[in-house]
Design a protein around this motif. Structure first.
Motif, PDB file in Angstrom:
ATOM      1  N   ASP A   1       0.833  -1.120   0.007  1.00 28.05           N
ATOM      2  CA  ASP A   1      -0.232   0.200   0.099  1.00 28.05           C
ATOM      3  C   ASP A   1       0.845   1.393  -0.028  1.00 28.05           C
ATOM      4  N   VAL A   2       1.781   1.093  -1.042  1.00 24.97           N
ATOM      5  CA  VAL A   2       2.618   2.278  -1.060  1.00 24.97           C
ATOM      6  C   VAL A   2       2.132   3.233  -2.245  1.00 24.97           C
ATOM      7  N   GLY A   3       1.845   4.586  -1.757  1.00 25.54           N
ATOM      8  CA  GLY A   3       1.437   5.546  -2.951  1.00 25.54           C
ATOM      9  C   GLY A   3       2.591   5.676  -3.963  1.00 25.54           C
ATOM     10  N   ALA A   4       2.613   5.399  -5.071  1.00 28.99           N
ATOM     11  CA  ALA A   4       3.543   5.394  -5.977  1.00 28.99           C
ATOM     12  C   ALA A   4       3.058   5.382  -7.424  1.00 28.99           C
ATOM     13  N   GLU A   5       4.010   5.626  -8.293  1.00 30.54           N
ATOM     14  CA  GLU A   5       3.237   5.926  -9.653  1.00 30.54           C
ATOM     15  C   GLU A   5       2.731   4.563 -10.428  1.00 30.54           C
ATOM     16  N   GLY A   6       2.996   3.347  -9.785  1.00 27.14           N
ATOM     17  CA  GLY A   6       2.627   2.410 -10.292  1.00 27.14           C
ATOM     18  C   GLY A   6       2.598   1.175  -9.240  1.00 27.14           C
ATOM     19  N   PRO A   7       1.904   0.138  -9.453  1.00 32.69           N
ATOM     20  CA  PRO A   7       1.898  -0.877  -8.795  1.00 32.69           C
ATOM     21  C   PRO A   7       3.155  -1.614  -8.460  1.00 32.69           C
ATOM     22  N   ALA A   8       4.027  -1.358  -9.118  1.00 33.27           N
ATOM     23  CA  ALA A   8       5.496  -2.151  -8.951  1.00 33.27           C
ATOM     24  C   ALA A   8       6.605  -1.067  -9.184  1.00 33.27           C
ATOM     25  N   PHE A   9       6.409   0.065  -9.840  1.00 34.08           N
ATOM     26  CA  PHE A   9       7.564   1.127  -9.947  1.00 34.08           C
ATOM     27  C   PHE A   9       8.296   1.221  -8.897  1.00 34.08           C
ATOM     28  N   ALA A  10       9.785   1.172  -9.231  1.00 29.04           N
ATOM     29  CA  ALA A  10      10.509   1.327  -8.257  1.00 29.04           C
ATOM     30  C   ALA A  10      11.406   2.457  -8.272  1.00 29.04           C
ATOM     31  N   GLY A  11      11.624   3.080  -9.316  1.00 30.88           N
ATOM     32  CA  GLY A  11      12.301   4.094  -9.768  1.00 30.88           C
ATOM     33  C   GLY A  11      13.099   4.160 -11.212  1.00 30.88           C
ATOM     34  N   ASP A  12      13.584   5.316 -11.426  1.00 38.56           N
ATOM     35  CA  ASP A  12      14.404   5.519 -12.792  1.00 38.56           C
ATOM     36  C   ASP A  12      15.932   5.121 -12.633  1.00 38.56           C
ATOM     37  N   LEU A  13      16.284   4.694 -13.651  1.00 37.77           N
ATOM     38  CA  LEU A  13      17.848   4.302 -13.723  1.00 37.77           C
ATOM     39  C   LEU A  13      18.115   4.870 -14.877  1.00 37.77           C
ATOM     40  N   ALA A  14      19.594   4.979 -15.087  1.00 34.15           N
ATOM     41  CA  ALA A  14      20.260   5.883 -16.070  1.00 34.15           C
ATOM     42  C   ALA A  14      19.603   5.229 -17.511  1.00 34.15           C
ATOM     43  N   GLY A  15      19.769   3.747 -17.525  1.00 33.45           N
ATOM     44  CA  GLY A  15      19.233   3.137 -18.852  1.00 33.45           C
ATOM     45  C   GLY A  15      17.953   2.555 -18.556  1.00 33.45           C
ATOM     46  N   GLY A  16      16.945   2.963 -18.109  1.00 33.58           N
ATOM     47  CA  GLY A  16      15.576   2.544 -17.862  1.00 33.58           C
ATOM     48  C   GLY A  16      14.846   2.650 -16.511  1.00 33.58           C
ATOM     49  N   ASP A  17      13.930   1.856 -16.333  1.00 31.88           N
ATOM     50  CA  ASP A  17      13.239   1.933 -14.940  1.00 31.88           C
ATOM     51  C   ASP A  17      13.245   0.490 -14.135  1.00 31.88           C
ATOM     52  N   ARG A  18      13.144   0.562 -13.104  1.00 35.05           N
ATOM     53  CA  ARG A  18      13.176  -0.681 -12.096  1.00 35.05           C
ATOM     54  C   ARG A  18      11.922  -0.833 -11.678  1.00 35.05           C
ATOM     55  N   TYR A  19      11.244  -2.087 -11.805  1.00 39.53           N
ATOM     56  CA  TYR A  19      10.230  -2.645 -11.161  1.00 39.53           C
ATOM     57  C   TYR A  19      10.377  -3.648  -9.935  1.00 39.53           C
ATOM     58  N   ARG A  20       9.604  -3.612  -8.889  1.00 39.30           N
ATOM     59  CA  ARG A  20       9.852  -4.365  -7.950  1.00 39.30           C
ATOM     60  C   ARG A  20       8.632  -5.152  -7.404  1.00 39.30           C
ATOM     61  N   PHE A  21       8.585  -6.623  -7.006  1.00 37.73           N
ATOM     62  CA  PHE A  21       7.485  -7.468  -7.079  1.00 37.73           C
ATOM     63  C   PHE A  21       7.666  -8.108  -5.913  1.00 37.73           C
ATOM     64  N   VAL A  22       6.548  -8.581  -4.963  1.00 39.73           N
ATOM     65  CA  VAL A  22       6.696  -9.425  -3.905  1.00 39.73           C
ATOM     66  C   VAL A  22       5.921 -10.888  -4.071  1.00 39.73           C
ATOM     67  N   ASP A  23       6.733 -11.829  -3.797  1.00 40.83           N
ATOM     68  CA  ASP A  23       6.209 -13.456  -3.762  1.00 40.83           C
ATOM     69  C   ASP A  23       5.177 -13.448  -2.912  1.00 40.83           C
ATOM     70  N   VAL A  24       3.910 -13.174  -3.294  1.00 43.06           N
ATOM     71  CA  VAL A  24       2.740 -13.096  -2.303  1.00 43.06           C
ATOM     72  C   VAL A  24       2.578 -14.622  -1.603  1.00 43.06           C
ATOM     73  N   GLY A  25       3.045 -15.607  -2.372  1.00 36.90           N
ATOM     74  CA  GLY A  25       2.719 -16.955  -1.684  1.00 36.90           C
ATOM     75  C   GLY A  25       3.724 -17.051  -0.588  1.00 36.90           C
ATOM     76  N   ALA A  26       4.872 -16.661  -0.553  1.00 34.99           N
ATOM     77  CA  ALA A  26       5.566 -16.792   0.632  1.00 34.99           C
ATOM     78  C   ALA A  26       5.677 -15.402   1.499  1.00 34.99           C
TER      79      ALA A  26
END
Length: 112
Positions: free
Chosen positions: A77-102
């Motif tokens: 429940d983090v208010g951010a740009e998208g459900p998985a967006f973690a930030g801009d990089l010099a060469g692209g974007d990073r996305y972060r996901f959680v293994d909800v099963g574990a």
């Protein structure tokens, strides 16, 4: 220690191996710059980097959902740009996901 604990560790190891194999498979795609697994205090994380000027492909997101991975921002429940967006990089974007099963099964501790 009972056999259930060993079986649980085996399941966690199998799950980790499955996600590392998925990361290697995704990292081989032309539209993905890199992918890997990581751990937070209690969660297994899955990180994907999209190339410069590219969003995370919908097919990649769908595949991650099929494997029980949800956007970190959505899960925590983090208010951010998208459900998985973690930030801009010099060469692209990073996305972060959680293994909800574990989720919550990994244990970290503090040493005094």
């Amino acid at each position: 220690m009972d056999g259930g604990d060993a079986a649980d560790r085996g399941d966690a190891t199998d799950r980790g191996e499955q996600l590392r194999a998925l990361a290697a498979d995704l990292a081989a795609r032309e539209d993905v710059a890199d992918a890997w697994t990581a751990k937070s205090f209690t969660d297994r994380l899955f990180v994907v980097e999209a190339g410069a000027g590219e969003d995370l492909p919908a097919a990649v997101e769908e595949r991650l959902r099929e494997h029980g991975l949800r956007g970190y921002n959505e899960v925590h429940d983090v208010g951010a740009e998208g459900p998985a967006f973690a930030g801009d990089l010099a060469g692209g974007d990073r996305y972060r996901f959680v293994d909800v099963g574990a989720r919550g099964e990994l244990q970290s501790y503090v040493v005094d």
